[in-house]
Design a protein around this motif. Structure first.
Motif, PDB file in Angstrom:
ATOM      1  N   UNK A 178      31.793 -11.390  -9.484  1.00  0.00           N
ATOM      2  CA  UNK A 178      30.463 -10.835  -9.766  1.00  0.00           C
ATOM      3  C   UNK A 178      29.519 -11.131  -8.609  1.00  0.00           C
ATOM      4  N   UNK A 179      29.166 -10.079  -7.851  1.00  0.00           N
ATOM      5  CA  UNK A 179      28.257 -10.171  -6.713  1.00  0.00           C
ATOM      6  C   UNK A 179      27.063  -9.268  -6.993  1.00  0.00           C
ATOM      7  N   UNK A 180      25.868  -9.793  -6.803  1.00  0.00           N
ATOM      8  CA  UNK A 180      24.637  -9.051  -7.064  1.00  0.00           C
ATOM      9  C   UNK A 180      23.677  -9.233  -5.895  1.00  0.00           C
ATOM     10  N   UNK A 181      22.578  -8.471  -5.849  1.00  0.00           N
ATOM     11  CA  UNK A 181      21.588  -8.675  -4.777  1.00  0.00           C
ATOM     12  C   UNK A 181      21.159 -10.134  -4.694  1.00  0.00           C
ATOM     13  N   UNK A 215      30.108  -2.033  -4.648  1.00  0.00           N
ATOM     14  CA  UNK A 215      30.089  -0.609  -4.982  1.00  0.00           C
ATOM     15  C   UNK A 215      29.451  -0.493  -6.355  1.00  0.00           C
ATOM     16  N   UNK A 216      28.361   0.260  -6.439  1.00  0.00           N
ATOM     17  CA  UNK A 216      27.634   0.314  -7.696  1.00  0.00           C
ATOM     18  C   UNK A 216      26.897   1.634  -7.837  1.00  0.00           C
ATOM     19  N   UNK A 217      26.868   2.148  -9.054  1.00  0.00           N
ATOM     20  CA  UNK A 217      26.058   3.319  -9.365  1.00  0.00           C
ATOM     21  C   UNK A 217      24.741   2.920 -10.008  1.00  0.00           C
ATOM     22  N   UNK A 218      24.636   1.627 -10.344  1.00  0.00           N
ATOM     23  CA  UNK A 218      23.428   1.151 -11.021  1.00  0.00           C
ATOM     24  C   UNK A 218      22.593   0.218 -10.160  1.00  0.00           C
ATOM     25  N   UNK A 219      23.134  -0.215  -9.016  1.00  0.00           N
ATOM     26  CA  UNK A 219      22.446  -1.200  -8.186  1.00  0.00           C
ATOM     27  C   UNK A 219      22.891  -2.608  -8.484  1.00  0.00           C
ATOM     28  N   UNK A 220      23.636  -2.804  -9.567  1.00  0.00           N
ATOM     29  CA  UNK A 220      24.143  -4.120  -9.939  1.00  0.00           C
ATOM     30  C   UNK A 220      25.652  -4.153  -9.908  1.00  0.00           C
ATOM     31  N   UNK A 221      26.207  -5.281 -10.309  1.00  0.00           N
ATOM     32  CA  UNK A 221      27.642  -5.520 -10.248  1.00  0.00           C
ATOM     33  C   UNK A 221      28.406  -4.580 -11.181  1.00  0.00           C
ATOM     34  N   UNK A 222      29.485  -3.960 -10.653  1.00  0.00           N
ATOM     35  CA  UNK A 222      30.323  -3.077 -11.465  1.00  0.00           C
ATOM     36  C   UNK A 222      31.805  -3.366 -11.259  1.00  0.00           C
ATOM     37  N   UNK A 223      32.119  -4.556 -10.750  1.00  0.00           N
ATOM     38  CA  UNK A 223      33.517  -4.946 -10.619  1.00  0.00           C
ATOM     39  C   UNK A 223      34.148  -4.674  -9.275  1.00  0.00           C
ATOM     40  N   UNK A 224      33.381  -4.122  -8.330  1.00  0.00           N
ATOM     41  CA  UNK A 224      33.903  -3.846  -6.987  1.00  0.00           C
ATOM     42  C   UNK A 224      33.026  -4.555  -5.958  1.00  0.00           C
TER      43      UNK A 224
END
Length: 468
Positions: free
Chosen positions: A205-208, A230-239
């Motif tokens: 889990x990597x976030x800003x 890689x994110x479509x929401x700006x947050x963590x999505x498993x990639x």
């Protein structure tokens, strides 16, 4: 009955303990390495402006529709009123690699910063100096004035296995010393903005705010720098993607010794080999890096490499995909010879190339509206000859035809667009529109055929089959 319950409880406890024993324990690793992970905050002065706090500014009406907010802001506060220079703050992570204060982080964490502050776990805040940075690899090297600092141990990404546990420590959303864990999802990933970085992909889990922080293996050694998600929401999505630490340390060595980073250069543009392209080049399966363009005067041209060659090995290392080649070339010493194994027209060959220094190049492209049109051909294309001005701008000396229009047909199906330059079909170099149309009339049906086009200065091979 009591015996059955007792035995059932024992089995349950045994299975629970076995399952628990299989999970890794990260507590000691965090204790040993957490002190060397830092919070990095920056101040960036922008040319933009924003409304300054002032008593005479009127407040916006409440409950206004979102689409009307900008109108009311303009009406009540007025354009340009109370404007002041804008400063923005950014937050990221980093880690200490030497006791005398060298710190590694991402370039994008400290880019354009007027002030960089490194905050240690013991709450000390130290002003950092930017020693140097490299945009291509997204690595930056900082220096703080301190002694006997806690440091991380550097590991080897080459030893990482897909499925292996890894751990990250960083400052997501400003929460210091946050620990997350996961596994290695893949290695050697090529991303659009990272041609010279074979990224480590994880599901950590990597976030800003995690950017620039370390990725540890189970031995407590740093194997990567957490850099992108890689994110479509700006947050963590498993990639999540990390820069291999050996590549980062190569950048560190160059920044310390030369103050800049030099990369090896082959002088080619490459692409992956698709199934249809593999068939058209007489290959048993798709693999390697297909040469779509050779820079005039570059190392590849001097070594005898040709457009349509497929590089399958570089300095003894197998090249399965085109994304594997640039990082290997990039870390090769300048002016050193490198051994290439290629496939040319179905035959394997070996070449030796002297690696050059990577330059920066840009190529412009535009069409000639006054060019004479040629009638559509078997591909459904209208093509024209290139004039001298176009050839100069496109850096094309002799070859190629300009795609004026694309009608319904095979060309449209495979993605050829107006403005493309068609340079060759199979092994036939296209010199003008007449030759292009003659070649088309002789192409066989039912067989994969490779066509080389140039788009916005970038060449790419496409493949098609003619039905009739």
């Amino acid at each position: 009955m009591l015996k059955k319950l007792f035995y059932g409880a024992c089995v349950y406890l045994l299975l629970s303990n076995l399952s628990y024993a299989q999970l890794p324990d990260f507590t000691e690793m965090v204790k040993n390495n957490g002190n060397a992970v830092v919070n990095i905050s920056t101040i960036q002065k922008n040319t933009e402006t924003q409304a300054a706090d002032s008593g005479d500014q009127q407040q916006l009406p409440q409950d206004i529709p979102p689409e009307m907010e900008e109108f009311f802001r303009h009406y009540f506060q007025g354009p340009g009123r109370g404007m002041a220079p804008k400063e923005t703050n950014s937050l990221g992570s980093g880690f200490i690699i030497s006791k005398d204060g060298y710190v590694l982080t991402n370039n994008h964490v400290v880019n354009n910063a007027s002030e960089i502050v490194v905050k240690l776990k013991d709450r000390r805040e130290l002003i950092a100096k930017l020693i140097g940075s490299d945009e291509s690899s997204d690595v930056a090297l900082l220096k703080v004035e301190a002694k006997d600092l806690p440091v991380v141990e550097i590991g080897s990404p080459d030893q990482l296995q897909v499925g292996e546990w890894v751990l990250a420590i960083g400052t997501p959303f400003g929460f210091d010393q946050s620990v997350t864990a996961g596994i290695v999802s893949a290695k050697g990933r090529s991303l659009p903005d990272g041609n010279y970085v074979p990224f480590i992909q994880t599901d950590v889990a990597i976030n800003p705010g995690n950017s620039g922080g370390p990725l540890f293996n189970m031995q407590g050694k740093v194997v990567g720098i957490n850099s992108q998600i890689y994110s479509r929401s700006g947050g963590y999505m498993g990639l999540s993607f990390a820069i291999p630490i050996d590549l980062a340390m190569n950048v560190v060595d160059q920044l310390k010794s030369k103050g800049k980073v030099s990369r090896g250069w082959l002088g080619v543009q490459i692409q992956d080999v698709t199934r249809q392209l593999a068939e058209s080049f007489g290959m048993d399966r798709p693999h390697g890096a297909l040469v779509a363009k050779i820079v005039p005067g570059g190392p590849a041209e001097k070594a005898g490499l040709q457009i349509g060659d497929i590089i399958v090995e570089f300095n003894g290392q197998i090249v399965e995909t085109s994304g594997e080649l640039p990082p290997r070339v990039g870390v090769t010493p300048i002016d050193e010879p490198a051994k290439l194994k290629i496939i040319r027209q179905g035959e394997k060959q070996e070449l030796s190339v002297k690696i050059g220094l990577l330059p920066s190049q840009q190529v412009a492209q535009k069409s000639d509206p006054n060019a004479e049109e040629i009638h559509a051909n078997r591909l459904g294309l209208v093509v024209t000859d290139l004039n001298a001005e176009q050839r100069q701008e496109l850096q094309i000396e002799k070859n190629g035809v300009f795609v004026q229009r694309v009608g319904k047909g095979i060309a449209q199906d495979i993605g050829i667009q107006p403005g493309d330059i068609i340079l060759r079909i199979q092994n036939n170099v296209i010199r003008d529109s007449n030759e292009f149309n003659k070649i088309l009339t002789k192409l066989p049906t039912g067989k994969s055929i490779a066509v080389l086009v140039q788009r916005n200065g970038n060449p790419i091979f496409l493949a098609f089959k003619l039905d009739k």
